[in-house]
Design a protein around this motif. Sequence first.
Motif, PDB file in Angstrom:
ATOM      1  N   ALA A   1       9.347  11.342   2.965  1.00  0.00           N
ATOM      2  CA  ALA A   1       9.986  12.198   3.966  1.00  0.00           C
ATOM      3  C   ALA A   1      11.442  11.808   4.184  1.00  0.00           C
ATOM      4  CB  ALA A   1       9.225  12.104   5.292  1.00  0.00           C
ATOM      5  N   GLY A   2      11.761  10.566   3.946  1.00  0.00           N
ATOM      6  CA  GLY A   2      13.142  10.097   4.075  1.00  0.00           C
ATOM      7  C   GLY A   2      13.203   8.594   3.948  1.00  0.00           C
ATOM      8  N   VAL A   3      14.418   8.087   3.734  1.00  0.00           N
ATOM      9  CA  VAL A   3      14.658   6.646   3.680  1.00  0.00           C
ATOM     10  C   VAL A   3      15.921   6.366   4.483  1.00  0.00           C
ATOM     11  CG1 VAL A   3      15.036   4.615   2.224  1.00  0.00           C
ATOM     12  CG2 VAL A   3      13.662   6.528   1.359  1.00  0.00           C
TER      13      VAL A   3
ATOM     14  N   GLY B   1       0.772  -1.231   0.000  1.00  0.00           N
ATOM     15  CA  GLY B   1       0.000   0.000   0.000  1.00  0.00           C
ATOM     16  C   GLY B   1       0.804   1.281   0.000  1.00  0.00           C
ATOM     17  N   VAL B   2       2.108   1.189  -0.245  1.00  0.00           N
ATOM     18  CA  VAL B   2       2.982   2.364  -0.224  1.00  0.00           C
ATOM     19  C   VAL B   2       3.054   2.988  -1.614  1.00  0.00           C
ATOM     20  CG1 VAL B   2       5.367   3.152   0.101  1.00  0.00           C
ATOM     21  CG2 VAL B   2       4.333   1.524   1.714  1.00  0.00           C
ATOM     22  N   SER B   3       2.981   4.313  -1.671  1.00  0.00           N
ATOM     23  CA  SER B   3       3.058   5.037  -2.945  1.00  0.00           C
ATOM     24  C   SER B   3       4.212   6.029  -2.920  1.00  0.00           C
ATOM     25  CB  SER B   3       1.758   5.801  -3.206  1.00  0.00           C
ATOM     26  OG  SER B   3       0.653   4.936  -3.231  1.00  0.00           O
ATOM     27  N   PHE B   4       4.768   6.304  -4.078  1.00  0.00           N
ATOM     28  CA  PHE B   4       5.777   7.353  -4.203  1.00  0.00           C
ATOM     29  C   PHE B   4       5.153   8.717  -3.942  1.00  0.00           C
ATOM     30  CE2 PHE B   4       8.061   4.186  -6.881  1.00  0.00           C
ATOM     31  CZ  PHE B   4       9.285   4.247  -6.239  1.00  0.00           C
ATOM     32  N   GLY B   5       5.993   9.653  -3.499  1.00  0.00           N
ATOM     33  CA  GLY B   5       5.568  11.035  -3.373  1.00  0.00           C
ATOM     34  C   GLY B   5       4.794  11.354  -2.112  1.00  0.00           C
ATOM     35  N   ASP B   6       4.717  10.420  -1.184  1.00  0.00           N
ATOM     36  CA  ASP B   6       3.999  10.645   0.065  1.00  0.00           C
ATOM     37  C   ASP B   6       4.944  11.290   1.081  1.00  0.00           C
ATOM     38  OD1 ASP B   6       2.612  10.559   2.442  1.00  0.00           O
ATOM     39  OD2 ASP B   6       1.890   8.505   2.179  1.00  0.00           O
ATOM     40  N   ARG B   7       4.840  12.595   1.258  1.00  0.00           N
ATOM     41  CA  ARG B   7       5.768  13.332   2.120  1.00  0.00           C
ATOM     42  C   ARG B   7       5.559  13.045   3.603  1.00  0.00           C
ATOM     43  NH1 ARG B   7      10.185  14.543   0.061  1.00  0.00           N
ATOM     44  NH2 ARG B   7      10.493  15.938   1.836  1.00  0.00           N
TER      45      ARG B   7
ATOM     46  N   ALA C   1      12.134  12.307  13.085  1.00  0.00           N
ATOM     47  CA  ALA C   1      12.766  13.614  13.294  1.00  0.00           C
ATOM     48  C   ALA C   1      12.753  14.450  12.030  1.00  0.00           C
ATOM     49  CB  ALA C   1      14.199  13.420  13.791  1.00  0.00           C
ATOM     50  N   ARG C   2      12.630  13.800  10.866  1.00  0.00           N
ATOM     51  CA  ARG C   2      12.555  14.524   9.599  1.00  0.00           C
ATOM     52  C   ARG C   2      11.122  14.839   9.211  1.00  0.00           C
ATOM     53  NH1 ARG C   2      16.275  10.449   6.493  1.00  0.00           N
ATOM     54  NH2 ARG C   2      18.219  10.771   7.632  1.00  0.00           N
TER      55      ARG C   2
ATOM     56  N   GLU D   1      16.153   2.822  15.765  1.00  0.00           N
ATOM     57  CA  GLU D   1      16.933   4.046  15.563  1.00  0.00           C
ATOM     58  C   GLU D   1      16.609   4.677  14.213  1.00  0.00           C
ATOM     59  OE1 GLU D   1      21.589   5.531  15.220  1.00  0.00           O
ATOM     60  OE2 GLU D   1      21.134   3.495  15.930  1.00  0.00           O
ATOM     61  N   ALA D   2      16.488   3.849  13.182  1.00  0.00           N
ATOM     62  CA  ALA D   2      16.138   4.374  11.860  1.00  0.00           C
ATOM     63  C   ALA D   2      14.757   5.015  11.876  1.00  0.00           C
ATOM     64  CB  ALA D   2      16.194   3.252  10.823  1.00  0.00           C
ATOM     65  N   VAL D   3      13.822   4.401  12.583  1.00  0.00           N
ATOM     66  CA  VAL D   3      12.470   4.971  12.688  1.00  0.00           C
ATOM     67  C   VAL D   3      12.511   6.340  13.351  1.00  0.00           C
ATOM     68  CG1 VAL D   3      10.235   4.710  13.821  1.00  0.00           C
ATOM     69  CG2 VAL D   3      11.270   2.747  12.648  1.00  0.00           C
ATOM     70  N   GLU D   4      13.284   6.461  14.418  1.00  0.00           N
ATOM     71  CA  GLU D   4      13.382   7.753  15.113  1.00  0.00           C
ATOM     72  C   GLU D   4      14.005   8.823  14.215  1.00  0.00           C
ATOM     73  OE1 GLU D   4      11.931   8.613  17.950  1.00  0.00           O
ATOM     74  OE2 GLU D   4      11.083   6.603  17.753  1.00  0.00           O
ATOM     75  N   ARG D   5      14.983   8.463  13.424  1.00  0.00           N
ATOM     76  CA  ARG D   5      15.588   9.423  12.497  1.00  0.00           C
ATOM     77  C   ARG D   5      14.551   9.935  11.495  1.00  0.00           C
ATOM     78  NH1 ARG D   5      21.331   6.571  10.653  1.00  0.00           N
ATOM     79  NH2 ARG D   5      22.324   6.512  12.725  1.00  0.00           N
ATOM     80  N   LEU D   6      13.725   9.016  11.007  1.00  0.00           N
ATOM     81  CA  LEU D   6      12.713   9.406  10.025  1.00  0.00           C
ATOM     82  C   LEU D   6      11.651  10.304  10.654  1.00  0.00           C
ATOM     83  CD1 LEU D   6      12.406   5.968   8.236  1.00  0.00           C
ATOM     84  CD2 LEU D   6      13.296   8.067   7.218  1.00  0.00           C
TER      85      LEU D   6
END
Length: 231
Positions: free
Chosen positions: A148-150, A108-114, A171-172, A164-169
């Motif tokens: 928003a980020g990868v 269910g993931v799409s490109f361009g979803d900020r 934060a963005r 940790e990766a989730v928290e970084r995302l």
Amino acid sequence: MTSLVAVAHGSRDPRSAASIHALLDVVRSLRPELDVRGAFLDLCAPRLSDVLRGPAVVVPLLLGKAFHARVDVPAAVAEARVPAVVSDVLGPDPRLESAALRRLSEAGVSFGDRSLGVVLAGAGSSHEPANEAVARVARRWARESGWAGVEAAFASIASPAVPEAVERLKARGATRIAVASWFLAPGLLPDKVASLAGDAVVARPLGDDVEVAQLVLDRYDEALARQTVAA
């Protein structure tokens, strides 16, 4: 005809072997005349020595060049004492990225979803170039996806871990998280990733994707061509 012997890591989880066999069924459907066999390095049968019984190209069903690719597979082939050549591992290759993105799309993931942050989760290795290969994919997706980020994350040995990766995302500015799978098959480490991902959407492993199957055949063809030139 020289056989294609695909060798995976192996797992006690029966879903893992089932996923590998499903992938090899797709490989066979793409080239019905080819003798395609499956084997495992450890934890389940058949082992490589059980199926290597003549001239063959051994294709490691591994996404990167970590310890199993550099040490375990060549050692297992040498132990079998039959004429066989080992192909390159599956990664890096754009088709693996395409397969992982298709699995995200299925979830269910799409490109361009900020509002969305994506974790690209792999196994992790003590061999840093293998981890960096996953990180490069994450950086490329970050530039091109419109999310928003990868962030790359790893289930063992390497860092960052999934939380940790989730928290970084977050934060963005990401308000939702999805996890892309850099695993070929289900098992202990993908389950660990899913358990650490909280309420994130988690895509399934690459498994029997048709482009992954074509990549297996391409690795076979490349190794066979090198062997012919060398002869």
